[in-house]
Design a protein around this motif. Structure first.
Motif, PDB file in Angstrom:
ATOM      1  N   MET A   1     121.262 -13.352 -18.063  1.00  0.00           N
ATOM      2  CA  MET A   1     121.746 -14.578 -18.680  1.00  0.00           C
ATOM      3  C   MET A   1     120.935 -14.877 -19.944  1.00  0.00           C
ATOM      4  O   MET A   1     119.710 -14.888 -19.899  1.00  0.00           O
ATOM      5  CB  MET A   1     121.602 -15.748 -17.694  1.00  0.00           C
ATOM      6  CG  MET A   1     122.241 -17.052 -18.181  1.00  0.00           C
ATOM      7  SD  MET A   1     121.944 -18.437 -17.050  1.00  0.00           S
ATOM      8  CE  MET A   1     122.712 -17.847 -15.548  1.00  0.00           C
TER       9      MET A   1
ATOM     10  N   MET B   1     122.918 -19.696 -22.724  1.00  0.00           N
ATOM     11  CA  MET B   1     123.625 -19.951 -21.469  1.00  0.00           C
ATOM     12  C   MET B   1     122.719 -20.630 -20.457  1.00  0.00           C
ATOM     13  O   MET B   1     123.135 -21.540 -19.723  1.00  0.00           O
ATOM     14  CB  MET B   1     124.166 -18.648 -20.898  1.00  0.00           C
ATOM     15  CG  MET B   1     125.021 -18.832 -19.643  1.00  0.00           C
ATOM     16  SD  MET B   1     126.591 -19.642 -19.990  1.00  0.00           S
ATOM     17  CE  MET B   1     127.446 -18.294 -20.841  1.00  0.00           C
ATOM     18  N   THR B   2     121.472 -20.195 -20.408  1.00  0.00           N
ATOM     19  CA  THR B   2     120.513 -20.794 -19.474  1.00  0.00           C
ATOM     20  C   THR B   2     120.297 -22.264 -19.791  1.00  0.00           C
ATOM     21  O   THR B   2     120.317 -23.122 -18.898  1.00  0.00           O
ATOM     22  CB  THR B   2     119.168 -20.045 -19.532  1.00  0.00           C
ATOM     23  OG1 THR B   2     119.371 -18.675 -19.186  1.00  0.00           O
ATOM     24  CG2 THR B   2     118.169 -20.664 -18.571  1.00  0.00           C
TER      25      THR B   2
ATOM     26  N   GLN C   1     122.310 -24.230 -21.382  1.00  0.00           N
ATOM     27  CA  GLN C   1     123.538 -24.982 -21.108  1.00  0.00           C
ATOM     28  C   GLN C   1     123.711 -25.228 -19.613  1.00  0.00           C
ATOM     29  O   GLN C   1     124.124 -26.319 -19.200  1.00  0.00           O
ATOM     30  CB  GLN C   1     124.749 -24.229 -21.657  1.00  0.00           C
ATOM     31  CG  GLN C   1     126.041 -25.038 -21.615  1.00  0.00           C
ATOM     32  CD  GLN C   1     125.947 -26.323 -22.407  1.00  0.00           C
ATOM     33  OE1 GLN C   1     125.604 -26.323 -23.581  1.00  0.00           O
ATOM     34  NE2 GLN C   1     126.246 -27.444 -21.757  1.00  0.00           N
ATOM     35  N   ASN C   2     123.382 -24.234 -18.803  1.00  0.00           N
ATOM     36  CA  ASN C   2     123.478 -24.403 -17.346  1.00  0.00           C
ATOM     37  C   ASN C   2     122.530 -25.495 -16.855  1.00  0.00           C
ATOM     38  O   ASN C   2     122.883 -26.280 -15.965  1.00  0.00           O
ATOM     39  CB  ASN C   2     123.161 -23.088 -16.635  1.00  0.00           C
ATOM     40  CG  ASN C   2     124.319 -22.109 -16.711  1.00  0.00           C
ATOM     41  OD1 ASN C   2     125.427 -22.466 -17.109  1.00  0.00           O
ATOM     42  ND2 ASN C   2     124.070 -20.868 -16.332  1.00  0.00           N
TER      43      ASN C   2
ATOM     44  N   ASN D   1     124.055 -28.848 -17.921  1.00  0.00           N
ATOM     45  CA  ASN D   1     125.211 -29.191 -17.085  1.00  0.00           C
ATOM     46  C   ASN D   1     124.768 -29.663 -15.703  1.00  0.00           C
ATOM     47  O   ASN D   1     125.324 -30.630 -15.157  1.00  0.00           O
ATOM     48  CB  ASN D   1     126.141 -27.988 -16.944  1.00  0.00           C
ATOM     49  CG  ASN D   1     126.860 -27.646 -18.234  1.00  0.00           C
ATOM     50  OD1 ASN D   1     126.933 -28.461 -19.147  1.00  0.00           O
ATOM     51  ND2 ASN D   1     127.371 -26.438 -18.324  1.00  0.00           N
ATOM     52  N   ALA D   2     123.792 -28.971 -15.138  1.00  0.00           N
ATOM     53  CA  ALA D   2     123.283 -29.358 -13.818  1.00  0.00           C
ATOM     54  C   ALA D   2     122.637 -30.735 -13.873  1.00  0.00           C
ATOM     55  O   ALA D   2     122.832 -31.570 -12.973  1.00  0.00           O
ATOM     56  CB  ALA D   2     122.276 -28.312 -13.327  1.00  0.00           C
TER      57      ALA D   2
ATOM     58  N   LYS E   1     120.357 -26.385  -8.791  1.00  0.00           N
ATOM     59  CA  LYS E   1     121.776 -26.483  -9.137  1.00  0.00           C
ATOM     60  C   LYS E   1     122.135 -25.556 -10.293  1.00  0.00           C
ATOM     61  O   LYS E   1     123.240 -24.998 -10.349  1.00  0.00           O
ATOM     62  CB  LYS E   1     122.141 -27.921  -9.490  1.00  0.00           C
ATOM     63  CG  LYS E   1     123.648 -28.156  -9.624  1.00  0.00           C
ATOM     64  CD  LYS E   1     123.969 -29.626  -9.730  1.00  0.00           C
ATOM     65  CE  LYS E   1     125.475 -29.856  -9.768  1.00  0.00           C
ATOM     66  NZ  LYS E   1     126.137 -29.455  -8.510  1.00  0.00           N
ATOM     67  N   ALA E   2     121.211 -25.392 -11.234  1.00  0.00           N
ATOM     68  CA  ALA E   2     121.441 -24.507 -12.379  1.00  0.00           C
ATOM     69  C   ALA E   2     121.182 -23.044 -12.042  1.00  0.00           C
ATOM     70  O   ALA E   2     121.467 -22.160 -12.860  1.00  0.00           O
ATOM     71  CB  ALA E   2     120.556 -24.929 -13.548  1.00  0.00           C
ATOM     72  N   ASN E   3     120.595 -22.815 -10.858  1.00  0.00           N
ATOM     73  CA  ASN E   3     120.262 -21.452 -10.410  1.00  0.00           C
ATOM     74  C   ASN E   3     119.287 -20.770 -11.374  1.00  0.00           C
ATOM     75  O   ASN E   3     119.481 -19.632 -11.798  1.00  0.00           O
ATOM     76  CB  ASN E   3     121.534 -20.607 -10.253  1.00  0.00           C
ATOM     77  CG  ASN E   3     121.292 -19.340  -9.460  1.00  0.00           C
ATOM     78  OD1 ASN E   3     120.390 -19.283  -8.613  1.00  0.00           O
ATOM     79  ND2 ASN E   3     122.065 -18.299  -9.747  1.00  0.00           N
TER      80      ASN E   3
END
Length: 212
Positions: free
Chosen positions: A1, A5-6, A8-9, A12-13, A34-36
């Motif tokens: 990733m 992207m990281t 953004q994740n 978002n989380a 939650k974002a893993n």
């Protein structure tokens, strides 16, 4: 990733958790889970939970104000009414596309904090500035009838943001969905009509005078 992207994740989380549990009720570990991602990445990318909050608030308002800036830049080629109309629909669409973030950010700005005062000073004063400039241009051109601007801007801002700051009220009480494009079209047209009636466009007044 990849890094983008990281980040953004994580954002978002955070927005999802902040909306359901509140900022203070959400831990960094919950966001990371939650974002893993590894919990250390939140400190690495955002300097902790407070830095993440500041990033979310600033990124939202940067794009929000950009909508008004773009409309103002078109004021030399478009009529004032069309610039205002474009601003209204673009702001509604922007909030619809970022509905969860919009809900959280609007709610957060009601809290008296150092960050909120900074947001007020940097972004919300700019928001008032661009609305004021657009309306004043309409007054000078005679396209709009001059009215008190302070209360108009307060009302206009409330109308534009309310469905996204309190979507549950709109959905549960009126059975309308701010996330649907149909709502944006109907609601945006209502706001434009409200402004037309309040400011009595010069062109409409002239047409009435000609008919009389």
């Amino acid at each position: 990733m990849d890094e983008r992207m990281t980040r953004q994740n994580i954002c978002n989380a955070a927005v999802s958790l902040f909306n359901t549990k509140g900022f203070t009720g959400t831990s960094v570990r919950e966001i990371a889970k939650k974002a893993n991602v590894n919990v250390s990445l939140i400190s690495y990318y955002f300097n902790g939970k407070q830095g993440l909050l500041e990033t979310l608030m600033e990124s939202f308002f940067e794009a929000y104000i950009k909508v008004l800036e773009n409309a103002y830049e078109l004021s030399d080629t478009l009529s004032t009414r069309n610039c205002i109309r474009k601003s209204i629909f673009d702001l509604l669409n922007y909030q619809q596309e970022n509905s969860r973030l919009a809900r959280f950010v609007h709610r957060e700005t009601t809290i008296d904090s150092t960050l909120t005062r900074e947001i007020m000073a940097i972004y919300l004063r700019k928001e008032k500035f661009y609305w004021q400039k657009l309306f004043e241009q309409g007054f000078r051109s005679g396209e709009l009838t001059k009215r008190d601007l302070d209360f108009t801007i307060i009302q206009l801002k409330g109308m534009i943001t309310m469905p996204f700051s309190n979507p549950q009220y709109v959905e549960e009480i009126f059975h309308l969905s701010p996330t649907e494009q149909y709502f944006i079209r109907k609601y945006g047209l209502y706001i434009v009509q409200w402004l037309d009636e309040r400011f009595s466009c010069h062109e409409k007044q002239k047409q009435k005078a000609d008919v009389g």
